[in-house]
Design a protein around this motif. Structure first.
Motif, PDB file in Angstrom:
ATOM      1  N   ALA A 209     -15.508   3.118  -4.668  1.00  0.00           N
ATOM      2  CA  ALA A 209     -14.688   4.127  -3.999  1.00  0.00           C
ATOM      3  C   ALA A 209     -13.600   3.481  -3.149  1.00  0.00           C
ATOM      4  O   ALA A 209     -12.446   3.928  -3.136  1.00  0.00           O
ATOM      5  CB  ALA A 209     -15.570   5.035  -3.132  1.00  0.00           C
ATOM      6  N   TRP A 210     -13.951   2.410  -2.429  1.00  0.00           N
ATOM      7  CA  TRP A 210     -12.964   1.727  -1.594  1.00  0.00           C
ATOM      8  C   TRP A 210     -11.906   1.026  -2.447  1.00  0.00           C
ATOM      9  O   TRP A 210     -10.705   1.108  -2.163  1.00  0.00           O
ATOM     10  CB  TRP A 210     -13.658   0.714  -0.685  1.00  0.00           C
ATOM     11  CG  TRP A 210     -12.734   0.138   0.352  1.00  0.00           C
ATOM     12  CD1 TRP A 210     -11.928  -0.951   0.206  1.00  0.00           C
ATOM     13  CD2 TRP A 210     -12.491   0.641   1.671  1.00  0.00           C
ATOM     14  NE1 TRP A 210     -11.209  -1.176   1.358  1.00  0.00           N
ATOM     15  CE2 TRP A 210     -11.535  -0.213   2.261  1.00  0.00           C
ATOM     16  CE3 TRP A 210     -13.005   1.708   2.398  1.00  0.00           C
ATOM     17  CZ2 TRP A 210     -11.083  -0.020   3.571  1.00  0.00           C
ATOM     18  CZ3 TRP A 210     -12.549   1.905   3.688  1.00  0.00           C
ATOM     19  CH2 TRP A 210     -11.598   1.041   4.260  1.00  0.00           C
ATOM     20  N   ILE A 211     -12.345   0.351  -3.495  1.00  0.00           N
ATOM     21  CA  ILE A 211     -11.414  -0.358  -4.382  1.00  0.00           C
ATOM     22  C   ILE A 211     -10.443   0.627  -5.018  1.00  0.00           C
ATOM     23  O   ILE A 211      -9.229   0.364  -5.108  1.00  0.00           O
ATOM     24  CB  ILE A 211     -12.192  -1.136  -5.462  1.00  0.00           C
ATOM     25  CG1 ILE A 211     -13.083  -2.212  -4.827  1.00  0.00           C
ATOM     26  CG2 ILE A 211     -11.234  -1.756  -6.475  1.00  0.00           C
ATOM     27  CD1 ILE A 211     -12.344  -3.256  -4.037  1.00  0.00           C
ATOM     28  N   GLU A 212     -10.945   1.763  -5.453  1.00  0.00           N
ATOM     29  CA  GLU A 212     -10.078   2.754  -6.076  1.00  0.00           C
ATOM     30  C   GLU A 212      -9.121   3.370  -5.061  1.00  0.00           C
ATOM     31  O   GLU A 212      -7.963   3.659  -5.388  1.00  0.00           O
ATOM     32  CB  GLU A 212     -10.933   3.837  -6.743  1.00  0.00           C
ATOM     33  CG  GLU A 212     -11.678   3.331  -7.974  1.00  0.00           C
ATOM     34  CD  GLU A 212     -12.576   4.387  -8.597  1.00  0.00           C
ATOM     35  OE1 GLU A 212     -12.774   5.450  -7.956  1.00  0.00           O
ATOM     36  OE2 GLU A 212     -13.083   4.140  -9.707  1.00  0.00           O
ATOM     37  N   MET A 213      -9.579   3.575  -3.832  1.00  0.00           N
ATOM     38  CA  MET A 213      -8.704   4.095  -2.777  1.00  0.00           C
ATOM     39  C   MET A 213      -7.563   3.135  -2.518  1.00  0.00           C
ATOM     40  O   MET A 213      -6.397   3.535  -2.396  1.00  0.00           O
ATOM     41  CB  MET A 213      -9.513   4.335  -1.497  1.00  0.00           C
ATOM     42  CG  MET A 213      -8.715   4.856  -0.307  1.00  0.00           C
ATOM     43  SD  MET A 213      -7.917   3.574   0.702  1.00  0.00           S
ATOM     44  CE  MET A 213      -9.358   2.729   1.377  1.00  0.00           C
ATOM     45  N   GLN A 214      -7.857   1.845  -2.451  1.00  0.00           N
ATOM     46  CA  GLN A 214      -6.813   0.842  -2.218  1.00  0.00           C
ATOM     47  C   GLN A 214      -5.793   0.841  -3.357  1.00  0.00           C
ATOM     48  O   GLN A 214      -4.579   0.805  -3.133  1.00  0.00           O
ATOM     49  CB  GLN A 214      -7.458  -0.549  -2.112  1.00  0.00           C
ATOM     50  CG  GLN A 214      -8.280  -0.774  -0.863  1.00  0.00           C
ATOM     51  CD  GLN A 214      -7.429  -1.213   0.323  1.00  0.00           C
ATOM     52  OE1 GLN A 214      -7.924  -1.302   1.441  1.00  0.00           O
ATOM     53  NE2 GLN A 214      -6.171  -1.489   0.112  1.00  0.00           N
ATOM     54  N   ALA A 215      -6.291   0.872  -4.596  1.00  0.00           N
ATOM     55  CA  ALA A 215      -5.389   0.848  -5.746  1.00  0.00           C
ATOM     56  C   ALA A 215      -4.502   2.088  -5.770  1.00  0.00           C
ATOM     57  O   ALA A 215      -3.299   2.002  -6.054  1.00  0.00           O
ATOM     58  CB  ALA A 215      -6.197   0.738  -7.033  1.00  0.00           C
ATOM     59  N   ALA A 216      -5.088   3.250  -5.452  1.00  0.00           N
ATOM     60  CA  ALA A 216      -4.310   4.487  -5.445  1.00  0.00           C
ATOM     61  C   ALA A 216      -3.218   4.461  -4.389  1.00  0.00           C
ATOM     62  O   ALA A 216      -2.170   5.095  -4.545  1.00  0.00           O
ATOM     63  CB  ALA A 216      -5.236   5.682  -5.228  1.00  0.00           C
ATOM     64  N   ALA A 217      -3.447   3.722  -3.311  1.00  0.00           N
ATOM     65  CA  ALA A 217      -2.453   3.614  -2.237  1.00  0.00           C
ATOM     66  C   ALA A 217      -1.378   2.583  -2.550  1.00  0.00           C
ATOM     67  O   ALA A 217      -0.452   2.392  -1.757  1.00  0.00           O
ATOM     68  CB  ALA A 217      -3.153   3.254  -0.928  1.00  0.00           C
ATOM     69  N   GLY A 218      -1.508   1.916  -3.680  1.00  0.00           N
ATOM     70  CA  GLY A 218      -0.518   0.914  -4.071  1.00  0.00           C
ATOM     71  C   GLY A 218      -0.773  -0.455  -3.506  1.00  0.00           C
ATOM     72  O   GLY A 218       0.093  -1.325  -3.563  1.00  0.00           O
ATOM     73  N   ALA A 219      -1.977  -0.672  -2.955  1.00  0.00           N
ATOM     74  CA  ALA A 219      -2.327  -1.972  -2.377  1.00  0.00           C
ATOM     75  C   ALA A 219      -3.664  -2.437  -2.954  1.00  0.00           C
ATOM     76  O   ALA A 219      -4.671  -2.528  -2.241  1.00  0.00           O
ATOM     77  CB  ALA A 219      -2.402  -1.874  -0.858  1.00  0.00           C
ATOM     78  N   PRO A 220      -3.702  -2.722  -4.257  1.00  0.00           N
ATOM     79  CA  PRO A 220      -4.973  -3.102  -4.878  1.00  0.00           C
ATOM     80  C   PRO A 220      -5.470  -4.459  -4.392  1.00  0.00           C
ATOM     81  O   PRO A 220      -4.680  -5.318  -4.013  1.00  0.00           O
ATOM     82  CB  PRO A 220      -4.624  -3.156  -6.364  1.00  0.00           C
ATOM     83  CG  PRO A 220      -3.159  -3.506  -6.386  1.00  0.00           C
ATOM     84  CD  PRO A 220      -2.575  -2.771  -5.210  1.00  0.00           C
TER      85      PRO A 220
END
Length: 246
Positions: A209-220
């Motif tokens: 969930a955290w990894i996907e949140m970061q990627a969705a924010a443009g900061a993978p």
């Protein structure tokens, strides 16, 4: 520049997130972090992001911040190192909030705009750095080492180097280059601290969930080290590794 007109800057956003976590912890009666300027730097965007997180999801950031606060107290404030380098400093406020000994020079390496914005906001708030704080305009994917020296850093003297919350945003080759540059400029007696996940973290169902949140924010999250101790030993460092749960 207001939050409404600020260009989208993924890493700038993550810096505001981290500041928001510090602000939230600062307000607790049993706070592990004392940062009276964190709320100002987090801004509305950062505080809104924090409001959307569960308390337990940001605990690792609180622990990480306190861990490196204590580490800097040990090696620099209570130790003998009077040069401190913060790589990817972002909205870090340690130059202002930690009790630095006389003669300490602290170098913040990051993009000019990020450092200038922070400097201006803290100056307007009346914050005064407790050390000789020097901003170094440098891209960690570029030739930041020469810019550090140009700002007054003395590579013949030992230093404390900290890369907190930044290496996992860099591709693996850039992580390797950053560690090689630190090694090249670090005199004997220097200390280096950083945090980085292994590859399993990027695929684990516990962190998805955290990894996907970061990627969705443009900061993978990109950078990993499966064996940071061995990586550092190969560069000539005496290394130890600590897990967050410890």
């Amino acid at each position: 520049m207001s939050a409404e007109t600020r260009p989208h800057d993924p890493l700038g956003a993550t810096a505001r997130w981290t500041a928001a976590v510090r602000a939230g912890e600062h307000g607790r009666p049993d706070a592990l972090i004392d940062d009276p300027w964190a709320e100002l730097l987090a801004g509305e965007d950062g505080l809104a992001w924090l409001a959307g997180r569960t308390p337990e999801s940001v605990v690792p950031i609180v622990i990480r911040t306190r861990y490196f606060d204590d580490w800097l107290r040990s090696v620099a404030i209570e130790g003998s190192l009077r040069q401190v380098v913060l790589l990817g400093a972002g909205l870090d406020t340690r130059a202002w909030r930690l009790p630095w000994p006389a003669g300490t020079t602290l170098y913040e390496v990051d993009r000019r705009g990020t450092l200038a914005s922070k400097t201006g906001e803290l100056a307007l708030a009346g914050a005064v750095a407790g050390c000789d704080r020097r901003a170094v305009d440098g891209d960690l994917a570029g030739d930041w080492g020469s810019r550090l020296v140009a700002a007054g850093f003395d590579p013949t003297r030992p230093a404390a180097w900290l890369a907190e919350g930044i290496l996992f945003y860099l591709p693996d080759p850039v992580v390797a280059a950053v560690l090689a540059t630190v090694t090249a400029f670090a005199a004997p007696g220097s200390r280096l601290g950083f945090d980085i996940p292994n590859r399993a973290v990027l695929a684990s169902p516990y962190t998805r969930a955290w990894i996907e949140m970061q990627a969705a924010a443009g900061a993978p999250w990109l950078g990993t080290l499966d064996d940071p101790g061995e990586t550092l030993r190969a560069l000539g460092w005496a290394a130890s590794v600590a897990q967050p749960g410890e």
